[in-house]
Design a protein around this motif. Structure first.
Motif, PDB file in Angstrom:
ATOM      1  N   VAL A 245       0.870  -1.169   0.000  1.00 41.55           N
ATOM      2  CA  VAL A 245       0.000   0.000   0.000  1.00 41.55           C
ATOM      3  C   VAL A 245       0.910   1.224   0.000  1.00 41.55           C
ATOM      4  N   SER A 246       0.840   1.980  -1.067  1.00 39.11           N
ATOM      5  CA  SER A 246       1.732   3.130  -1.181  1.00 39.11           C
ATOM      6  C   SER A 246       0.926   4.418  -1.225  1.00 39.11           C
ATOM      7  N   GLN A 247       1.406   5.403  -0.494  1.00 40.82           N
ATOM      8  CA  GLN A 247       0.764   6.708  -0.436  1.00 40.82           C
ATOM      9  C   GLN A 247       1.740   7.762  -0.923  1.00 40.82           C
ATOM     10  N   THR A 248       1.193   8.740  -1.627  1.00 40.91           N
ATOM     11  CA  THR A 248       2.006   9.887  -2.029  1.00 40.91           C
ATOM     12  C   THR A 248       1.210  11.168  -1.860  1.00 40.91           C
ATOM     13  N   PRO A 249       1.844  12.236  -1.415  1.00 47.44           N
ATOM     14  CA  PRO A 249       3.240  12.296  -0.973  1.00 47.44           C
ATOM     15  C   PRO A 249       3.402  11.789   0.453  1.00 47.44           C
ATOM     16  N   LYS A 250       4.613  11.617   0.910  1.00 45.78           N
ATOM     17  CA  LYS A 250       4.869  11.209   2.283  1.00 45.78           C
ATOM     18  C   LYS A 250       4.745  12.412   3.232  1.00 45.78           C
ATOM     19  N   TYR A 251       5.169  13.562   2.740  1.00 47.05           N
ATOM     20  CA  TYR A 251       5.053  14.797   3.519  1.00 47.05           C
ATOM     21  C   TYR A 251       4.401  15.857   2.651  1.00 47.05           C
ATOM     22  N   LEU A 252       3.578  16.680   3.286  1.00 46.93           N
ATOM     23  CA  LEU A 252       2.882  17.729   2.555  1.00 46.93           C
ATOM     24  C   LEU A 252       2.751  18.930   3.480  1.00 46.93           C
ATOM     25  N   VAL A 253       3.397  20.034   3.110  1.00 48.46           N
ATOM     26  CA  VAL A 253       3.296  21.273   3.874  1.00 48.46           C
ATOM     27  C   VAL A 253       2.627  22.288   2.964  1.00 48.46           C
ATOM     28  N   THR A 254       1.565  22.905   3.471  1.00 44.58           N
ATOM     29  CA  THR A 254       0.805  23.804   2.619  1.00 44.58           C
ATOM     30  C   THR A 254       0.177  24.910   3.464  1.00 44.58           C
ATOM     31  N   GLN A 255      -0.257  25.951   2.809  1.00 40.28           N
ATOM     32  CA  GLN A 255      -0.847  27.083   3.521  1.00 40.28           C
ATOM     33  C   GLN A 255      -2.353  26.899   3.682  1.00 40.28           C
TER      34      GLN A 255
ATOM     35  N   ILE B 126      -4.121  13.656  -1.764  1.00 41.14           N
ATOM     36  CA  ILE B 126      -3.241  12.561  -1.361  1.00 41.14           C
ATOM     37  C   ILE B 126      -3.693  11.335  -2.146  1.00 41.14           C
ATOM     38  N   LYS B 127      -2.708  10.590  -2.646  1.00 36.74           N
ATOM     39  CA  LYS B 127      -3.047   9.423  -3.463  1.00 36.74           C
ATOM     40  C   LYS B 127      -2.645   8.139  -2.748  1.00 36.74           C
ATOM     41  N   CYS B 128      -3.408   7.087  -3.012  1.00 40.88           N
ATOM     42  CA  CYS B 128      -3.125   5.787  -2.418  1.00 40.88           C
ATOM     43  C   CYS B 128      -3.369   4.707  -3.449  1.00 40.88           C
TER      44      CYS B 128
ATOM     45  N   GLY C 114      -6.514  22.817  11.575  1.00 43.55           N
ATOM     46  CA  GLY C 114      -6.928  21.587  12.252  1.00 43.55           C
ATOM     47  C   GLY C 114      -6.855  20.346  11.379  1.00 43.55           C
ATOM     48  N   ASP C 115      -6.592  20.550  10.102  1.00 41.72           N
ATOM     49  CA  ASP C 115      -6.452  19.386   9.219  1.00 41.72           C
ATOM     50  C   ASP C 115      -5.064  18.768   9.327  1.00 41.72           C
ATOM     51  N   SER C 116      -4.168  19.456  10.012  1.00 36.95           N
ATOM     52  CA  SER C 116      -2.816  18.920  10.189  1.00 36.95           C
ATOM     53  C   SER C 116      -2.894  17.601  10.947  1.00 36.95           C
ATOM     54  N   ALA C 117      -2.342  16.560  10.358  1.00 32.97           N
ATOM     55  CA  ALA C 117      -2.424  15.209  10.918  1.00 32.97           C
ATOM     56  C   ALA C 117      -1.641  14.280  10.006  1.00 32.97           C
ATOM     57  N   VAL C 118      -1.603  13.006  10.414  1.00 31.99           N
ATOM     58  CA  VAL C 118      -1.080  11.981   9.515  1.00 31.99           C
ATOM     59  C   VAL C 118      -2.274  11.213   8.966  1.00 31.99           C
ATOM     60  N   TYR C 119      -2.336  11.087   7.664  1.00 27.35           N
ATOM     61  CA  TYR C 119      -3.433  10.387   7.008  1.00 27.35           C
ATOM     62  C   TYR C 119      -2.920   9.047   6.507  1.00 27.35           C
ATOM     63  N   PHE C 120      -3.622   7.994   6.942  1.00 27.21           N
ATOM     64  CA  PHE C 120      -3.236   6.643   6.559  1.00 27.21           C
ATOM     65  C   PHE C 120      -4.268   6.039   5.619  1.00 27.21           C
ATOM     66  N   CYS C 121      -3.754   5.435   4.589  1.00 21.76           N
ATOM     67  CA  CYS C 121      -4.567   4.622   3.692  1.00 21.76           C
ATOM     68  C   CYS C 121      -4.396   3.160   4.123  1.00 21.76           C
ATOM     69  N   ALA C 122      -5.441   2.369   3.969  1.00 20.99           N
ATOM     70  CA  ALA C 122      -5.364   0.948   4.294  1.00 20.99           C
ATOM     71  C   ALA C 122      -6.240   0.181   3.316  1.00 20.99           C
ATOM     72  N   SER C 123      -6.007  -1.122   3.254  1.00 23.12           N
ATOM     73  CA  SER C 123      -6.837  -1.951   2.375  1.00 23.12           C
ATOM     74  C   SER C 123      -7.097  -3.291   3.035  1.00 23.12           C
TER      75      SER C 123
ATOM     76  N   GLY D  11       1.694   6.338   5.514  1.00 25.76           N
ATOM     77  CA  GLY D  11       1.139   7.595   5.984  1.00 25.76           C
ATOM     78  C   GLY D  11       1.592   8.818   5.202  1.00 25.76           C
ATOM     79  N   THR D  12       0.765   9.836   5.239  1.00 23.49           N
ATOM     80  CA  THR D  12       1.085  11.149   4.669  1.00 23.49           C
ATOM     81  C   THR D  12       0.961  12.166   5.790  1.00 23.49           C
ATOM     82  N   ARG D  13       2.073  12.808   6.111  1.00 25.85           N
ATOM     83  CA  ARG D  13       2.046  13.821   7.177  1.00 25.85           C
ATOM     84  C   ARG D  13       1.710  15.164   6.557  1.00 25.85           C
ATOM     85  N   LEU D  14       0.517  15.636   6.857  1.00 24.93           N
ATOM     86  CA  LEU D  14       0.038  16.922   6.335  1.00 24.93           C
ATOM     87  C   LEU D  14       0.214  17.998   7.392  1.00 24.93           C
ATOM     88  N   THR D  15       0.894  19.059   7.024  1.00 24.17           N
ATOM     89  CA  THR D  15       1.071  20.200   7.915  1.00 24.17           C
ATOM     90  C   THR D  15       0.499  21.435   7.236  1.00 24.17           C
ATOM     91  N   VAL D  16      -0.457  22.055   7.877  1.00 28.39           N
ATOM     92  CA  VAL D  16      -1.078  23.264   7.341  1.00 28.39           C
ATOM     93  C   VAL D  16      -0.560  24.454   8.144  1.00 28.39           C
TER      94      VAL D  16
END
Lengths: 115, 115
Positions: B4-14, B21-23, B84-93, B109-114
Protein backbone atom coordinates in the motif's frame (compact mmCIF):
# COMPACT_ATOMS: atom_id res chain seq x y z
CA UNK A 1 -21.46 1.07 18.77
CA UNK A 2 -18.13 -0.43 19.60
CA UNK A 3 -15.32 1.19 21.52
CA UNK A 4 -11.85 0.33 22.75
CA UNK A 5 -10.07 1.56 25.86
CA UNK A 6 -6.36 1.19 26.33
CA UNK A 7 -5.84 1.79 30.00
CA UNK A 8 -2.22 2.90 29.85
CA UNK A 9 -1.06 5.72 27.62
CA UNK A 10 2.61 5.02 28.38
CA UNK A 11 4.45 1.99 29.68
CA UNK A 12 8.15 2.30 30.50
CA UNK A 13 9.89 -1.05 30.82
CA UNK A 14 13.47 -2.26 31.14
CA UNK A 15 15.03 -4.41 28.47
CA UNK A 16 14.45 -8.15 28.99
CA UNK A 17 11.59 -7.47 31.42
CA UNK A 18 8.04 -8.62 30.69
CA UNK A 19 5.38 -6.19 29.53
CA UNK A 20 1.59 -6.25 29.50
CA UNK A 21 -0.56 -3.76 27.61
CA UNK A 22 -4.17 -3.62 28.66
CA UNK A 23 -7.12 -3.37 26.30
CA UNK A 24 -10.83 -3.43 27.08
CA UNK A 25 -13.58 -3.24 24.51
CA UNK A 26 -17.31 -2.79 24.37
CA UNK A 27 -19.52 -4.16 21.65
CA UNK A 28 -23.06 -5.40 21.39
CA UNK A 29 -22.20 -8.12 18.90
CA UNK A 30 -19.50 -10.69 18.32
CA UNK A 31 -16.13 -9.07 18.02
CA UNK A 32 -12.90 -9.56 16.23
CA UNK A 33 -9.87 -8.14 18.01
CA UNK A 34 -6.51 -6.96 16.78
CA UNK A 35 -3.25 -5.52 18.02
CA UNK A 36 -1.19 -3.30 15.76
CA UNK A 37 2.25 -1.80 16.29
CA UNK A 38 3.43 1.53 14.93
CA UNK A 39 7.17 2.19 14.91
CA UNK A 40 8.27 5.83 14.76
CA UNK A 41 7.33 7.54 11.51
CA UNK A 42 5.88 4.37 10.05
CA UNK A 43 2.48 2.88 9.29
CA UNK A 44 0.69 0.27 11.37
CA UNK A 45 1.71 -3.36 11.27
CA UNK A 46 -0.50 -6.22 12.39
CA UNK A 47 0.88 -8.03 15.46
CA UNK A 48 -1.88 -10.55 16.04
CA UNK A 49 -5.62 -11.09 15.81
CA UNK A 50 -8.42 -12.97 17.50
CA UNK A 51 -11.22 -14.16 15.25
CA UNK A 52 -12.46 -17.32 16.99
CA UNK A 53 -11.22 -20.50 18.64
CA UNK A 54 -8.43 -20.55 21.19
CA UNK A 55 -8.48 -17.52 23.43
CA UNK A 56 -4.68 -17.37 23.56
CA UNK A 57 -3.35 -15.88 20.37
CA UNK A 58 0.29 -15.79 19.38
CA UNK A 59 1.63 -13.16 17.04
CA UNK A 60 4.83 -11.91 15.55
CA UNK A 61 7.94 -10.80 17.45
CA UNK A 62 7.13 -12.96 20.48
CA UNK A 63 3.90 -11.19 21.40
CA UNK A 64 0.75 -12.96 22.56
CA UNK A 65 -2.69 -11.86 23.69
CA UNK A 66 -5.54 -13.44 25.58
CA UNK A 67 -9.19 -12.89 24.76
CA UNK A 68 -11.39 -12.83 27.85
CA UNK A 69 -15.04 -12.53 26.92
CA UNK A 70 -16.36 -12.20 30.47
CA UNK A 71 -14.00 -9.32 31.20
CA UNK A 72 -14.25 -7.91 27.66
CA UNK A 73 -10.47 -7.71 27.54
CA UNK A 74 -7.72 -8.50 25.07
CA UNK A 75 -4.44 -7.80 26.85
CA UNK A 76 -1.13 -8.02 25.01
CA UNK A 77 1.97 -9.55 26.61
CA UNK A 78 5.59 -10.22 25.86
CA UNK A 79 7.76 -12.13 28.33
CA UNK A 80 11.00 -10.31 27.49
CA UNK A 81 11.18 -7.04 25.58
CA UNK A 82 13.96 -5.68 23.41
CA UNK A 83 14.98 -2.12 22.71
CA UNK A 84 13.47 -2.59 19.25
CA UNK A 85 10.02 -3.07 20.80
CA UNK A 86 9.90 0.66 21.55
CA UNK A 87 6.81 1.75 19.63
CA UNK A 88 3.14 2.70 19.87
CA UNK A 89 0.72 -0.20 20.24
CA UNK A 90 -2.92 -0.06 19.22
CA UNK A 91 -5.76 -2.37 20.13
CA UNK A 92 -8.66 -2.49 17.66
CA UNK A 93 -12.08 -4.09 17.40
CA UNK A 94 -14.36 -4.92 14.51
CA UNK A 95 -17.85 -6.35 14.51
CA UNK A 96 -16.94 -8.30 11.41
CA UNK A 97 -19.62 -6.97 9.10
CA UNK A 98 -18.61 -7.73 5.57
CA UNK A 99 -19.16 -4.26 4.20
CA UNK A 100 -16.16 -2.28 5.19
CA UNK A 101 -15.02 -4.31 8.21
CA UNK A 102 -14.51 -1.04 10.03
CA UNK A 103 -11.80 -1.15 12.68
CA UNK A 104 -12.24 1.00 15.76
CA UNK A 105 -8.95 1.76 17.49
CA UNK A 106 -8.03 2.48 21.06
CA UNK A 107 -6.00 5.53 21.95
CA UNK A 108 -2.70 3.68 21.83
CA UNK A 109 -0.05 2.75 24.41
CA UNK A 110 3.47 4.00 24.01
CA UNK A 111 6.04 1.43 25.10
CA UNK A 112 9.47 2.78 25.94
CA UNK A 113 12.08 0.10 26.49
CA UNK A 114 15.02 1.26 28.57
CA UNK A 115 18.45 -0.39 28.56
CA UNK B 1 6.83 -4.21 -4.41
CA UNK B 2 5.21 -1.92 -1.83
CA UNK B 3 1.79 -3.27 -0.85
CA UNK B 4 0.00 0.00 0.00
CA UNK B 5 1.73 3.13 -1.18
CA UNK B 6 0.76 6.71 -0.44
CA UNK B 7 2.01 9.89 -2.03
CA UNK B 8 3.24 12.30 -0.97
CA UNK B 9 4.87 11.21 2.28
CA UNK B 10 5.05 14.80 3.52
CA UNK B 11 2.88 17.73 2.55
CA UNK B 12 3.30 21.27 3.87
CA UNK B 13 0.81 23.80 2.62
CA UNK B 14 -0.85 27.08 3.52
CA UNK B 15 -4.34 27.54 4.91
CA UNK B 16 -6.97 27.83 2.24
CA UNK B 17 -5.14 25.71 -0.32
CA UNK B 18 -6.54 22.58 -1.96
CA UNK B 19 -4.46 19.40 -1.90
CA UNK B 20 -4.73 15.73 -2.80
CA UNK B 21 -3.24 12.56 -1.36
CA UNK B 22 -3.05 9.42 -3.46
CA UNK B 23 -3.12 5.79 -2.42
CA UNK B 24 -2.57 2.62 -4.41
CA UNK B 25 -2.54 -1.03 -3.36
CA UNK B 26 -1.26 -4.02 -5.29
CA UNK B 27 -2.64 -6.71 -2.99
CA UNK B 28 -5.78 -7.47 -4.96
CA UNK B 29 -7.90 -6.15 -2.08
CA UNK B 30 -11.34 -4.79 -2.84
CA UNK B 31 -11.82 -2.43 0.11
CA UNK B 32 -9.81 0.67 0.90
CA UNK B 33 -9.90 3.13 3.78
CA UNK B 34 -8.72 6.52 4.89
CA UNK B 35 -7.84 7.01 8.55
CA UNK B 36 -6.75 10.23 10.25
CA UNK B 37 -4.21 10.13 13.09
CA UNK B 38 -4.10 13.28 15.17
CA UNK B 39 -1.23 14.68 17.20
CA UNK B 40 -2.18 12.48 20.15
CA UNK B 41 -1.92 9.37 17.95
CA UNK B 42 -5.68 8.80 17.97
CA UNK B 43 -6.82 6.96 14.83
CA UNK B 44 -10.24 7.61 13.38
CA UNK B 45 -11.78 6.23 10.23
CA UNK B 46 -12.89 8.75 7.64
CA UNK B 47 -14.00 6.82 4.57
CA UNK B 48 -14.15 3.35 3.12
CA UNK B 49 -14.69 2.19 -0.44
CA UNK B 50 -15.59 -1.31 -1.56
CA UNK B 51 -15.14 -1.95 -5.28
CA UNK B 52 -15.31 1.80 -5.98
CA UNK B 53 -18.48 2.22 -3.93
CA UNK B 54 -18.49 4.45 -0.85
CA UNK B 55 -19.60 2.34 2.11
CA UNK B 56 -18.35 4.23 5.15
CA UNK B 57 -18.55 7.98 5.45
CA UNK B 58 -17.95 9.10 9.00
CA UNK B 59 -18.62 12.60 10.25
CA UNK B 60 -16.05 14.40 8.17
CA UNK B 61 -16.28 17.98 6.85
CA UNK B 62 -17.45 18.05 3.26
CA UNK B 63 -14.18 19.77 2.38
CA UNK B 64 -12.84 16.21 2.32
CA UNK B 65 -13.79 14.28 -0.80
CA UNK B 66 -12.59 10.75 -1.50
CA UNK B 67 -12.47 9.32 -4.96
CA UNK B 68 -11.87 5.74 -6.07
CA UNK B 69 -11.26 5.37 -9.81
CA UNK B 70 -10.83 1.62 -9.41
CA UNK B 71 -10.54 -0.82 -6.55
CA UNK B 72 -6.76 -0.47 -6.41
CA UNK B 73 -6.79 3.29 -5.92
CA UNK B 74 -8.30 5.63 -3.36
CA UNK B 75 -7.49 9.32 -3.39
CA UNK B 76 -8.36 12.02 -0.88
CA UNK B 77 -8.91 15.60 -1.93
CA UNK B 78 -9.09 18.35 0.67
CA UNK B 79 -10.44 21.81 -0.13
CA UNK B 80 -9.80 25.01 1.77
CA UNK B 81 -7.30 23.48 4.16
CA UNK B 82 -7.47 24.54 7.81
CA UNK B 83 -4.92 24.38 10.60
CA UNK B 84 -6.93 21.59 12.25
CA UNK B 85 -6.45 19.39 9.22
CA UNK B 86 -2.82 18.92 10.19
CA UNK B 87 -2.42 15.21 10.92
CA UNK B 88 -1.08 11.98 9.52
CA UNK B 89 -3.43 10.39 7.01
CA UNK B 90 -3.24 6.64 6.56
CA UNK B 91 -4.57 4.62 3.69
CA UNK B 92 -5.36 0.95 4.29
CA UNK B 93 -6.84 -1.95 2.37
CA UNK B 94 -8.47 -5.30 3.06
CA UNK B 95 -10.60 -8.01 1.49
CA UNK B 96 -14.25 -7.51 2.41
CA UNK B 97 -15.74 -10.50 4.17
CA UNK B 98 -12.51 -12.41 4.40
CA UNK B 99 -10.29 -9.42 5.10
CA UNK B 100 -10.50 -9.86 8.83
CA UNK B 101 -8.41 -12.99 8.59
CA UNK B 102 -5.54 -10.84 7.47
CA UNK B 103 -6.39 -7.53 9.09
CA UNK B 104 -5.82 -4.30 7.28
CA UNK B 105 -2.64 -3.49 5.42
CA UNK B 106 -1.64 0.11 6.06
CA UNK B 107 0.37 2.52 4.02
CA UNK B 108 3.21 4.44 5.63
CA UNK B 109 1.14 7.59 5.98
CA UNK B 110 1.09 11.15 4.67
CA UNK B 111 2.05 13.82 7.18
CA UNK B 112 0.04 16.92 6.34
CA UNK B 113 1.07 20.20 7.92
CA UNK B 114 -1.08 23.26 7.34
CA UNK B 115 0.61 26.57 8.13
Amino acid sequence: AQSVTQLDSQVPVFEEAPVELRCNYSSSVSVYLFWYVQYPNQGLQLLLKYLSGSTLVKGINGFEAEFNKSQTSFHLRKPSVHISDTAEYFCAVSDGKAAGNKLTFGGGTRVLVKP
Amino acid sequence: DTAVSQTPKYLVTQMGNDKSIKCEQNLGHDTMYWYKQDSKKFLKIMFSYNNKELIINETVPNRFSPKSPDKAHLNLHINSLELGDSAVYFCASSLAGTGLHYGYTFGSGTRLTVV
